[in-house]
Scaffold this active site. Structure first.
Site, PDB file in Angstrom:
ATOM      1  N   HIS A 156      74.153 115.824  44.296  1.00 42.40           N
ATOM      2  CA  HIS A 156      73.747 115.004  45.436  1.00 42.40           C
ATOM      3  C   HIS A 156      74.844 114.986  46.499  1.00 42.40           C
ATOM      4  CE1 HIS A 156      70.220 112.482  43.692  1.00 42.40           C
ATOM      5  NE2 HIS A 156      70.138 113.758  43.377  1.00 42.40           N
TER       6      HIS A 156
ATOM      7  N   TYR B 237      69.792 102.719  47.394  1.00 39.00           N
ATOM      8  CA  TYR B 237      70.277 101.369  47.090  1.00 39.00           C
ATOM      9  C   TYR B 237      69.580 100.423  48.065  1.00 39.00           C
ATOM     10  CZ  TYR B 237      74.041 103.285  44.206  1.00 39.00           C
ATOM     11  OH  TYR B 237      74.757 103.920  43.224  1.00 39.00           O
TER      12      TYR B 237
ATOM     13  N   PRO C 140      77.314  97.457  37.428  1.00 28.81           N
ATOM     14  CA  PRO C 140      76.881  98.852  37.567  1.00 28.81           C
ATOM     15  C   PRO C 140      76.774  99.345  39.016  1.00 28.81           C
ATOM     16  CG  PRO C 140      75.082  97.463  36.791  1.00 28.81           C
ATOM     17  CD  PRO C 140      76.313  96.632  36.745  1.00 28.81           C
TER      18      PRO C 140
ATOM     19  N   LYS D 203      80.338 103.209  38.441  1.00 27.56           N
ATOM     20  CA  LYS D 203      81.740 103.533  38.144  1.00 27.56           C
ATOM     21  C   LYS D 203      82.101 103.460  36.648  1.00 27.56           C
ATOM     22  CE  LYS D 203      83.181 104.659  42.112  1.00 27.56           C
ATOM     23  NZ  LYS D 203      82.594 105.973  42.167  1.00 27.56           N
TER      24      LYS D 203
ATOM     25  N   TYR E  69      82.803 106.239  46.540  1.00 23.29           N
ATOM     26  CA  TYR E  69      81.609 106.554  45.745  1.00 23.29           C
ATOM     27  C   TYR E  69      81.778 107.872  44.995  1.00 23.29           C
ATOM     28  CZ  TYR E  69      76.756 106.497  44.286  1.00 23.29           C
ATOM     29  OH  TYR E  69      75.611 106.460  43.520  1.00 23.29           O
TER      30      TYR E  69
HETATM   31  P1  FAD Z   1      80.386 102.581  25.125  1.00 18.61           P
HETATM   32  O1  FAD Z   1      79.430 103.526  25.758  1.00 18.61           O
HETATM   33  O2  FAD Z   1      80.007 101.150  25.049  1.00 18.61           O
HETATM   34  O3  FAD Z   1      80.673 103.137  23.669  1.00 18.61           O
HETATM   35  C1  FAD Z   1      81.357 102.381  22.691  1.00 18.61           C
HETATM   36  C2  FAD Z   1      80.897 102.817  21.316  1.00 18.61           C
HETATM   37  O4  FAD Z   1      81.657 102.103  20.340  1.00 18.61           O
HETATM   38  C3  FAD Z   1      79.443 102.477  21.048  1.00 18.61           C
HETATM   39  O5  FAD Z   1      78.762 103.612  20.582  1.00 18.61           O
HETATM   40  C4  FAD Z   1      79.503 101.357  20.032  1.00 18.61           C
HETATM   41  O6  FAD Z   1      78.401 101.363  19.140  1.00 18.61           O
HETATM   42  C5  FAD Z   1      80.809 101.661  19.320  1.00 18.61           C
HETATM   43  N1  FAD Z   1      81.392 100.482  18.675  1.00 18.61           N
HETATM   44  C6  FAD Z   1      81.420  99.199  19.126  1.00 18.61           C
HETATM   45  N2  FAD Z   1      82.033  98.389  18.265  1.00 18.61           N
HETATM   46  C7  FAD Z   1      82.414  99.156  17.234  1.00 18.61           C
HETATM   47  C8  FAD Z   1      83.085  98.893  16.019  1.00 18.61           C
HETATM   48  N3  FAD Z   1      83.489  97.646  15.702  1.00 18.61           N
HETATM   49  N4  FAD Z   1      83.305  99.917  15.172  1.00 18.61           N
HETATM   50  C9  FAD Z   1      82.908 101.175  15.480  1.00 18.61           C
HETATM   51  N5  FAD Z   1      82.260 101.487  16.614  1.00 18.61           N
HETATM   52  C10 FAD Z   1      82.013 100.497  17.479  1.00 18.61           C
HETATM   53  N6  FAD Z   1      77.585 102.641  34.142  1.00 18.61           N
HETATM   54  C11 FAD Z   1      77.225 103.339  35.206  1.00 18.61           C
HETATM   55  O7  FAD Z   1      78.073 104.043  35.769  1.00 18.61           O
HETATM   56  N7  FAD Z   1      75.916 103.290  35.636  1.00 18.61           N
HETATM   57  C12 FAD Z   1      74.951 102.541  34.979  1.00 18.61           C
HETATM   58  O8  FAD Z   1      73.794 102.528  35.346  1.00 18.61           O
HETATM   59  C13 FAD Z   1      75.318 101.777  33.871  1.00 18.61           C
HETATM   60  N8  FAD Z   1      74.413 101.008  33.195  1.00 18.61           N
HETATM   61  C14 FAD Z   1      74.835 100.279  32.099  1.00 18.61           C
HETATM   62  C15 FAD Z   1      73.929  99.485  31.391  1.00 18.61           C
HETATM   63  C16 FAD Z   1      74.342  98.734  30.268  1.00 18.61           C
HETATM   64  C17 FAD Z   1      73.369  97.866  29.502  1.00 18.61           C
HETATM   65  C18 FAD Z   1      75.697  98.788  29.866  1.00 18.61           C
HETATM   66  C19 FAD Z   1      76.173  97.980  28.657  1.00 18.61           C
HETATM   67  C20 FAD Z   1      76.588  99.603  30.570  1.00 18.61           C
HETATM   68  C21 FAD Z   1      76.163 100.347  31.684  1.00 18.61           C
HETATM   69  N9  FAD Z   1      77.047 101.186  32.407  1.00 18.61           N
HETATM   70  C22 FAD Z   1      76.662 101.878  33.486  1.00 18.61           C
HETATM   71  C23 FAD Z   1      78.401 101.351  32.037  1.00 18.61           C
HETATM   72  C24 FAD Z   1      78.602 102.640  31.232  1.00 18.61           C
HETATM   73  O9  FAD Z   1      77.474 102.917  30.460  1.00 18.61           O
HETATM   74  C25 FAD Z   1      79.818 102.403  30.406  1.00 18.61           C
HETATM   75  O10 FAD Z   1      80.908 102.208  31.296  1.00 18.61           O
HETATM   76  C26 FAD Z   1      80.116 103.551  29.433  1.00 18.61           C
HETATM   77  O11 FAD Z   1      79.147 103.581  28.423  1.00 18.61           O
HETATM   78  C27 FAD Z   1      81.498 103.347  28.843  1.00 18.61           C
HETATM   79  O12 FAD Z   1      81.692 104.232  27.796  1.00 18.61           O
HETATM   80  P2  FAD Z   1      82.572 103.835  26.549  1.00 18.61           P
HETATM   81  O13 FAD Z   1      82.573 105.048  25.687  1.00 18.61           O
HETATM   82  O14 FAD Z   1      83.842 103.255  27.026  1.00 18.61           O
HETATM   83  O15 FAD Z   1      81.805 102.630  25.844  1.00 18.61           O
HETATM   84  C1  DHB Z   2      72.430 104.531  38.233  1.00 24.45           C
HETATM   85  C2  DHB Z   2      73.060 103.371  37.934  1.00 24.45           C
HETATM   86  C3  DHB Z   2      73.924 102.820  38.846  1.00 24.45           C
HETATM   87  O1  DHB Z   2      74.574 101.708  38.571  1.00 24.45           O
HETATM   88  C4  DHB Z   2      74.149 103.413  40.059  1.00 24.45           C
HETATM   89  O2  DHB Z   2      74.989 102.825  40.948  1.00 24.45           O
HETATM   90  C5  DHB Z   2      73.534 104.583  40.339  1.00 24.45           C
HETATM   91  C6  DHB Z   2      72.668 105.152  39.416  1.00 24.45           C
HETATM   92  C7  DHB Z   2      71.485 105.110  37.254  1.00 24.45           C
HETATM   93  O3  DHB Z   2      71.344 104.585  36.151  1.00 24.45           O
HETATM   94  O4  DHB Z   2      70.833 106.119  37.581  1.00 24.45           O
END
Ligand code: FAD
Ligand code: DHB
Length: 388
Positions: A72, A200, A292, A296, A383
């Protein structure tokens, strides 16, 4: 068992770190609380910055992303029914990649399996021991037995609710937090996206976002109250709430259909400082959360992993502690700038309960954004992702 780096969590941060370390011959074991299928069923991020794309390539798992991901050049912002465009490529020379977190996670899982690296799924009661000693340990329960891993370092990549940050003495960590008075209700559907670029939406009924995963799969979000129950939102109700927030062209073009997934996410800004505690190093959501808006979260997890993998390589290959000593400060400098951008974009586009003054400030800020090349460039620069 013994390994060099015990990684807690098989989300994007843990799997990416594991893959980069493995590539450089650093032994690691990933412990994940859930099953692989469960991890893949969580629909989350969709927009990947160039720096994260580069890192996924470096980990050797970028081929499918380049085949299927959508590049994009810009994004659209719709304010009370009028659409504006910010052209990232023209303003910064950079672009972003639309490719779902689920797909990245799957590619990393496949890469890890192909490399023969060990992941323990459904690891229960994971516990961290002796993080301030030279030889920390991790214990967990699987198949009814307690297992122990001795290691040099523990990487806490277990998300916001994980055990790693909770294992740190309370007086060793400073937490900074803002909780927003609303959430996002998200819907995934196999329908063509309403626009070629993300939209957005700022509207007096509340924020909305039209995003996508592919030319045939759409992801939509609407601002909702924190008290909402997802079961009270049949698909028709979602579409009926979304449509009035869009501009006339989008309202006309939108193709609705049955949802594949629907969920509510609360919005929160959080940073825990520092990111290193002895031989425990935190990365991704385990250390910080952004709302979200601005996409980021996943990108920050990737940039932490870049700093952390470089620091661990320095430790093992050059016998230098400099990277590990500076890990927290280097990562946090980038984290706080992304926190600022996500907070700013959240404040700019959502409807807040009380103040008419704040609403006027939003409109003035948006008017400035669309009227000033300098303001649009600052938006675009943040962004697409700030440089390392
Ligand atoms: P996570 O993806 O949370 O992974 C952590 C892992 O550790 C999980 O698999 C979990 O099961 C595991 N874990 C937890 N506790 C334990 C334990 N005690 N023992 C062993 N394993 C464990 N970001 C965006 O940029 N855009 C979005 O649209 C967006 N939507 C989101 C929606 C939701 C509901 C959430 C919660 C987050 C969203 N985010 C979004 C943020 C993004 O998904 C996260 O920043 C990203 O997943 C971070 O990755 P991570 O690996 O740090 O953590
Ligand atoms: C998506 C989520 C976001 O928070 C964003 O800023 C842009 C895209 C998505 O899930 O596609």
């Amino acid at each position: 068992m013994r390994t060099q780096v015990a990684i807690i969590g098989a989300g994007p941060a843990g799997l990416l770190l594991g893959q980069l370390l493995h590539k450089h011959g650093i032994d690691n074991i990933v412990l994940e609380r859930h099953t692989g299928e469960y991890v893949l069923s969580r629909i989350r991020a969709g927009v990947i910055e160039q720096v994260a794309v580069d890192l996924i390539d470096e980990a050797g798992v970028g081929a499918r992303m380049h085949r299927e991901g959508l590049v994009h050049d810009g994004t659209q912002i719709c304010v009370d029914g009028v659409r504006h465009r910010i052209d990232f490529k023209e303003l910064t020379g950079k672009t972003v990649m639309v490719y779902g977190q689920t797909e990245i996670t799957k590619d990393l899982m496949d890469g890890r399996a192909a490399a023969g690296a060990q992941t323990v799924y459904t690891a229960e009661d994971v516990a961290l021991h002796d993080i301030f000693a030279d030889q920390p340990r991790v214990t967990y329960r699987a198949d009814g037995k307690v297992h122990e891993i001795e290691c040099d370092f523990i990487a806490g990549c277990d998300g916001f609710h994980g055990i790693s940050r909770q294992s740190v003495p309370a007086d060793a960590i400073s937490s900074y937090e803002r909780v927003y008075p609303f959430g996002w209700l998200g819907l995934l559907s196999d329908t063509p996206p309403v626009s070629e670029e993300l939209i957005y939406v700022r509207h007096r009924h509340g924020f909305a976002l039209c995003s996508m995963r592919s030319p045939t799969r759409s992801r939509y979000y609407i601002q909702c109250s924190l008290a909402e129950d997802v079961h009270a939102w049949p698909d028709e109700r979602f579409w009926d709430a979304l449509k009035p927030r869009l501009d006339a062209q989008a309202r006309e073009r939108i193709v609705t259909g049955p949802s594949i997934e629907k969920s509510i996410a609360p919005l929160r800004s959080f940073v825990g400082e520092p990111m290193r505690f002895g031989r425990l190093l935190l990365a991704g959501d385990a250390s910080h959360i952004v709302p979200p808006t601005g996409a980021k979260g996943l990108n920050l997890a990737a940039s932490d992993v870049r700093y952390l993998s470089e620091a661990l390589l320095e430790h093992y290959q050059e016998k230098s502690a400099a990277g590990l000593d500076h890990y927290s400060a280097r990562a946090l400098a980038r984290v706080w700038k992304a926190e600022r951008f996500s907070w700013w974009m959240t404040m700019l586009l959502h409807t807040f309960p009380d103040s008419m003054f704040d609403r006027k400030m939003q409109l003035a800020e948006l008017d400035y954004l669309f009227g000033s090349r300098a303001a649009a460039t600052a938006f675009a620069e943040n962004y697409v992702g700030l440089p390392f």
